[in-house]
Design a protein around this motif. Structure first.
Motif, PDB file in Angstrom:
ATOM      1  N   SER A  66      40.318  37.564  50.643  1.00 49.89           N
ATOM      2  CA  SER A  66      39.697  38.137  49.453  1.00 49.89           C
ATOM      3  C   SER A  66      40.663  38.183  48.280  1.00 49.89           C
ATOM      4  O   SER A  66      41.877  38.291  48.453  1.00 49.89           O
ATOM      5  CB  SER A  66      39.213  39.551  49.786  1.00 49.89           C
ATOM      6  OG  SER A  66      38.843  40.252  48.630  1.00 49.89           O
ATOM      7  N   GLY A  67      40.078  38.154  47.079  1.00 54.05           N
ATOM      8  CA  GLY A  67      40.880  38.358  45.884  1.00 54.05           C
ATOM      9  C   GLY A  67      41.278  39.806  45.699  1.00 54.05           C
ATOM     10  O   GLY A  67      42.311  40.104  45.108  1.00 54.05           O
ATOM     11  N   TYR A  68      40.449  40.719  46.222  1.00 55.30           N
ATOM     12  CA  TYR A  68      40.758  42.147  46.136  1.00 55.30           C
ATOM     13  C   TYR A  68      39.879  42.885  47.128  1.00 55.30           C
ATOM     14  O   TYR A  68      38.699  42.577  47.294  1.00 55.30           O
ATOM     15  CB  TYR A  68      40.511  42.696  44.735  1.00 55.30           C
ATOM     16  CG  TYR A  68      40.721  44.200  44.643  1.00 55.30           C
ATOM     17  CD1 TYR A  68      41.999  44.731  44.592  1.00 55.30           C
ATOM     18  CD2 TYR A  68      39.630  45.067  44.660  1.00 55.30           C
ATOM     19  CE1 TYR A  68      42.202  46.108  44.543  1.00 55.30           C
ATOM     20  CE2 TYR A  68      39.822  46.442  44.604  1.00 55.30           C
ATOM     21  CZ  TYR A  68      41.113  46.957  44.551  1.00 55.30           C
ATOM     22  OH  TYR A  68      41.297  48.307  44.507  1.00 55.30           O
ATOM     23  N   VAL A  72      37.531  50.605  43.390  1.00 57.55           N
ATOM     24  CA  VAL A  72      37.597  50.037  42.040  1.00 57.55           C
ATOM     25  C   VAL A  72      37.697  51.162  41.019  1.00 57.55           C
ATOM     26  O   VAL A  72      37.091  52.221  41.181  1.00 57.55           O
ATOM     27  CB  VAL A  72      36.368  49.155  41.731  1.00 57.55           C
ATOM     28  CG1 VAL A  72      36.456  47.850  42.479  1.00 57.55           C
ATOM     29  CG2 VAL A  72      35.070  49.871  42.057  1.00 57.55           C
ATOM     30  N   GLN A 219      38.658  35.398  39.643  1.00 56.83           N
ATOM     31  CA  GLN A 219      39.795  34.768  40.293  1.00 56.83           C
ATOM     32  C   GLN A 219      40.489  33.852  39.298  1.00 56.83           C
ATOM     33  O   GLN A 219      39.839  33.301  38.400  1.00 56.83           O
ATOM     34  CB  GLN A 219      39.359  33.984  41.535  1.00 56.83           C
ATOM     35  CG  GLN A 219      38.313  32.912  41.286  1.00 56.83           C
ATOM     36  CD  GLN A 219      37.898  32.206  42.538  1.00 56.83           C
ATOM     37  OE1 GLN A 219      38.734  31.686  43.280  1.00 56.83           O
ATOM     38  NE2 GLN A 219      36.594  32.177  42.811  1.00 56.83           N
TER      39      GLN A 219
END
Length: 501
Positions: A66-68, A72, A219
């Motif tokens: 995953s990117g993150y 959040v 991304q």
């Protein structure tokens, strides 16, 4: 013979296959597409499903792709920002993972667990009787064959063949706007587009009198550009072209199109707000987009995949001897969740559609209101799904945890050392977490130990003295008082209701 046939190998169908296999159910997945697509229909997961993946031991594995992954600091409600970073505790979790990558990870996990997945197989007919379901399937070579099963689940999307064959109505509305989304090889990422004739575009949605244009990136090296405008006359069939996309942007901006990179993926869709009248039709069930379509983004996979987690353990329990009536609770629990999600996504869509000075005033005033802790926390719970609370027959109804998703608090088990509740949920079995230090509740649960894992544990600040947690993570019994006959009787009633006599 498969015990359960799942139609559709998207994230919802694959998650259901994983749940069934963890429970030892023979699961077969039929998918019309020949292979996993490359279209990033969704950019990740947000909400309760992220915690469910942690319960199954998958979060760390998926987060590596995953990117993150994590809480959040902010999230939009419609086009009104929620400043979640101002809350003192974690409010909304996300896992940024393009849908093709998510499907590949779930496909690999389902196969690891022993699920059979047949791609290029299209369901064309369905019949059922008191003992099972028979599907007629068109194979890749053009031949037809039948597939029998005890139960069938339609996870085959908004245009669900299973839903239509089962005769389930799908009432709702269709938006008057068209949404076009493009992913482009980018060099702008989170910066500004300077658009001749229209000025600079800020990250996020940009409003004009003719519609809205989105500029964002999730991304490095990939820009996401979207455009919403009133739906015009139907265009010719076929994939959306780059020139059609540019023309749509030009119409909305009233100037030139921003300097887009090479297109990776283009799509065109019209939002719908729909909810199946029933999630069960005899031995046929619906989950995911086959059961509900929401007019605002961010909710579909959270609700759909938690549909699968709710249904999976119930099918397994009935196949292993629990009362057939247990399956009715799938509709009674999940249909209200669909209604609730439809309500909040309709509200988001209305905020998006509100134009002119009136719309701007509404959004500005709501942004002021959402800055206060109570409404902010409430909306964060709505988006997360942590506001879901099921009715739990057979249990004392006044405990605050009853029916809710179990909190992941630290505990210590004899011989195992420190752990958390999430670690106990890896096998997708029900768990009785006994923190009383007495034997009374464990003895009461003894006749169910073939179906329920009983864990004696200690915790520094437990939210209750005992918790019975269903495989889907929801608390079916919670007790904080003395271990008396009333407590033992309440536990036995909950165990019998959910897991059979």
């Amino acid at each position: 013979m498969a015990e359960v046939v799942i139609v559709g190998a998207g994230p919802v169908g694959l998650m259901l296959a994983c749940e069934l296999r963890l429970a030892g159910v023979r699961a077969l997945v039929l998918e019309r597409r020949a292979e996993i697509g490359d279209a990033p229909k969704a950019n990740g997961l947000g909400g309760q499903i992220v915690r469910v993946l942690d319960h199954r031991g998958l979060l760390e594995r998926f987060a590596a792709e995953s990117g993150y992954a994590g809480p959040v600091p902010g999230f939009p409600f419609g086009s009104v920002p929620l400043r979640l970073a101002t809350l003192t505790d974690t409010a909304l979790h996300v896992l940024l993972l393009p849908q093709p990558r998510l499907e590949r990870l779930l496909d690999a996990r389902a196969r690891e667990l022993g699920a059979e997945i047949r791609r290029g197989h299209e369901v064309v007919a369905l019949r059922q009787d008191a003992t099972g379901v028979t599907l007629e399937v068109l194979a890749p070579d053009g031949t037809r064959h039948t597939v029998p099963a005890r139960y069938a689940v339609g996870c085959d999307g908004g245009h669900s063949t299973v839903r239509e064959l089962a005769g389930v109505a799908f009432p709702g509305t269709t938006d008057t706007e068209v949404l076009r989304i493009g992913h482009f090889t980018g060099n702008v990422t989170t910066g500004f587009f300077d658009t001749p004739g229209a000025g600079p575009l800020r990250p996020g949605w940009n409003r004009t009198p003719r519609g809205r244009v989105l500029v964002t990136s999730l991304q490095p090296g990939v820009d996401i550009v979207g455009v919403r405008e009133a739906a015009g006359p139907p265009r010719a069939r076929g994939a959306l072209t780059l020139e059609e996309f540019r023309a749509s942007v030009r119409r909305v901006l009233g100037g030139e199109s921003p300097p887009l990179g090479e297109p990776i993926w283009l799509s065109e869709t019209v939002s719908q707000a729909r909810l199946a009248e029933r999630y069960r039709a005899g031995r046929v069930f619906l989950a995911g987009d086959a059961a509900h379509l929401f007019p605002a983004g961010g909710a579909a996979l959270n609700v759909g995949m938690t549909d699968a987690v709710n249904l999976g353990w119930k099918l397994a329990a009935v196949l292993r001897g629990a009362p057939e009536s247990l399956l009715d609770s799938y509709h009674s629990e999940r249909h209200p969740v669909g209604e609730r999600t439809l309500l909040q996504t309709r509200a988001q869509a209305a905020l998006e559609h509100a134009e002119g000075e009136n719309g701007a005033a509404l959004r500005e005033l709501l942004a002021e209101l959402f800055a206060y802790e109570a409404p902010l926390r409430h909306l964060a719970g709505v988006l997360e799904g942590s506001d879901v609370r099921y009715d739990m027959p057979g249990s004392v109804p006044d405990h605050p945890l009853l029916g809710r998703f179990v909190p992941d608090f630290a505990l210590t088990t004899p011989g195992e050392g420190p752990a958390g509740v999430a670690a106990l949920m890896r096998p997708a079995r029900a768990v009785l977490v006994d923190l009383t230090g007495e034997a009374g509740l464990r003895e009461a649960a003894g006749p169910w130990e073939d179906r329920v894992t009983v864990v004696a544990a200690r915790a520094p600040e437990p939210p209750a003295r005992a918790l019975l947690v269903r495989p889907d993570g929801h608390v079916a019994f919670a007790h904080s008082g003395p271990v008396d006959e009333a407590a033992r009787s309440g536990l036995r009633a909950a165990l019998a209701h959910w897991f059979g006599p």
